[in-house]
Every structure is written in C-alpha cells, then in structure tokens.
Design a protein around this motif. Sequence first.
Motif, PDB file in Angstrom:
ATOM      1  N   MET A 246      38.904  37.542  50.298  1.00  0.00           N
ATOM      2  CA  MET A 246      39.386  38.509  49.350  1.00  0.00           C
ATOM      3  C   MET A 246      40.313  39.486  50.084  1.00  0.00           C
ATOM      4  O   MET A 246      39.868  40.205  50.959  1.00  0.00           O
ATOM      5  CB  MET A 246      38.174  39.268  48.802  1.00  0.00           C
ATOM      6  N   PRO A 247      41.590  39.510  49.776  1.00  0.00           N
ATOM      7  CA  PRO A 247      42.490  40.425  50.463  1.00  0.00           C
ATOM      8  C   PRO A 247      42.207  41.861  50.055  1.00  0.00           C
ATOM      9  O   PRO A 247      41.936  42.161  48.908  1.00  0.00           O
ATOM     10  CB  PRO A 247      43.875  39.977  50.013  1.00  0.00           C
ATOM     11  N   ARG A 248      42.288  42.728  51.048  1.00  0.00           N
ATOM     12  CA  ARG A 248      42.048  44.143  50.810  1.00  0.00           C
ATOM     13  C   ARG A 248      43.257  44.941  51.251  1.00  0.00           C
ATOM     14  O   ARG A 248      43.882  44.644  52.252  1.00  0.00           O
ATOM     15  CB  ARG A 248      40.855  44.629  51.632  1.00  0.00           C
TER      16      ARG A 248
ATOM     17  N   TYR B  38      33.356  43.294  44.845  1.00  0.00           N
ATOM     18  CA  TYR B  38      32.714  41.984  44.828  1.00  0.00           C
ATOM     19  C   TYR B  38      32.653  41.503  43.391  1.00  0.00           C
ATOM     20  O   TYR B  38      32.337  42.266  42.485  1.00  0.00           O
ATOM     21  CB  TYR B  38      31.312  42.072  45.436  1.00  0.00           C
ATOM     22  N   ARG B  39      32.947  40.234  43.199  1.00  0.00           N
ATOM     23  CA  ARG B  39      32.981  39.685  41.861  1.00  0.00           C
ATOM     24  C   ARG B  39      31.638  39.054  41.511  1.00  0.00           C
ATOM     25  O   ARG B  39      31.007  38.408  42.339  1.00  0.00           O
ATOM     26  CB  ARG B  39      34.070  38.630  41.753  1.00  0.00           C
ATOM     27  N   VAL B  40      31.225  39.230  40.283  1.00  0.00           N
ATOM     28  CA  VAL B  40      29.996  38.630  39.815  1.00  0.00           C
ATOM     29  C   VAL B  40      30.158  37.117  39.724  1.00  0.00           C
ATOM     30  O   VAL B  40      29.209  36.360  39.900  1.00  0.00           O
ATOM     31  CB  VAL B  40      29.594  39.228  38.448  1.00  0.00           C
TER      32      VAL B  40
ATOM     33  N   ALA C 171      31.125  36.119  47.929  1.00  0.00           N
ATOM     34  CA  ALA C 171      31.603  37.357  48.537  1.00  0.00           C
ATOM     35  C   ALA C 171      30.402  38.208  48.919  1.00  0.00           C
ATOM     36  O   ALA C 171      29.597  38.580  48.081  1.00  0.00           O
ATOM     37  CB  ALA C 171      32.490  38.111  47.557  1.00  0.00           C
ATOM     38  N   ALA C 172      30.263  38.469  50.183  1.00  0.00           N
ATOM     39  CA  ALA C 172      29.150  39.270  50.676  1.00  0.00           C
ATOM     40  C   ALA C 172      29.706  40.476  51.417  1.00  0.00           C
ATOM     41  O   ALA C 172      30.757  40.396  52.049  1.00  0.00           O
ATOM     42  CB  ALA C 172      28.277  38.442  51.604  1.00  0.00           C
ATOM     43  N   PRO C 173      29.016  41.590  51.370  1.00  0.00           N
ATOM     44  CA  PRO C 173      29.508  42.763  52.084  1.00  0.00           C
ATOM     45  C   PRO C 173      29.423  42.552  53.591  1.00  0.00           C
ATOM     46  O   PRO C 173      28.603  41.778  54.080  1.00  0.00           O
ATOM     47  CB  PRO C 173      28.573  43.883  51.620  1.00  0.00           C
ATOM     48  N   ASP C 174      30.306  43.234  54.303  1.00  0.00           N
ATOM     49  CA  ASP C 174      30.295  43.156  55.754  1.00  0.00           C
ATOM     50  C   ASP C 174      29.041  43.844  56.285  1.00  0.00           C
ATOM     51  O   ASP C 174      28.603  44.868  55.744  1.00  0.00           O
ATOM     52  CB  ASP C 174      31.537  43.841  56.340  1.00  0.00           C
TER      53      ASP C 174
END
Length: 137
Positions: free
Chosen positions: A1-3, A11-13, A83-86
């Motif tokens: 996911m580009p930031r 984060y997408r469901v 997608a998981a948090p860092d």
Amino acid sequence: MPRKSGETPSYRVTSAGVNPTEDRAHRMKMYFIAMTLRLACVLSLFWVTGWWLVFPIVGAIVLPWFAVMVGNAVAYGGEETVAAPDPLELSPGDTAEPEAPHEPEAASELLIVDVDPVRRSSTPPSSPHQPSEEETA
C-alpha cells in the motif's frame, strides 16, 4: 500500500479473508460436483466397452481423492496480501524509574492468611460467637 509522507496508514477491510460460510458452501458445491462425476463414471462402467473402459475406471478411482482435496482446501482471500500494521519499535528510555508517591513499595515479607473453610449450605450456619451474660446485661 503506497503511503504519502506524513499520512497515517490506512487498512482496508477487504484485505480480510473470505467469509467462512461462503467458503464452506463453495467447497461443499465442489465436492458434490466431483462426487456426481464419480457416480457417472461408476454407472458408465455398465455400458462402456473396450479400451474406453479405462477412463471411467480412472475417474472412479481418482475423483474421490480429488473431491476430498477440493473439499478440504480453504480459501485465504485471493492474491492480495493482508494489510497489517507495522510492528512497534522499542526505544531505550530513561534508566531512572519515575517515583509515584501513591504506590507503596514492594513488601519484603510474605503474608499468609489462614482461614478455616466454611461450607455453604441451605441452612444458615450457627453463630460462633454466643453472647455471654455480661454482654447482654
């Protein structure tokens, strides 16, 4: 996911896995189709002759294995990674612990409380303390 710089991560469901109920229904449908084909192979053994007999025999033997493999295969949500948090990084803090005036210090003694067990029943327990004549007067 580009930031973008300075942007909070989102984060997408939809990156979650497949609904278990839908996944189970899909696997049951695939198992049913494979076992129906196997039944067709077994029934076709009665009218197929010659070297064509090899196909229904192989289908009747291989399709149960295939049906079990398809029935036990669980979908994991497609090709997209979840997608998981860092993970948080720990940084060294101050070595001195802040003093809290309201917290007591750790006790260096071991305190043991010995209490006789009391059985709870439907009848009220008798009072262990009977008032003496001096207390009632």
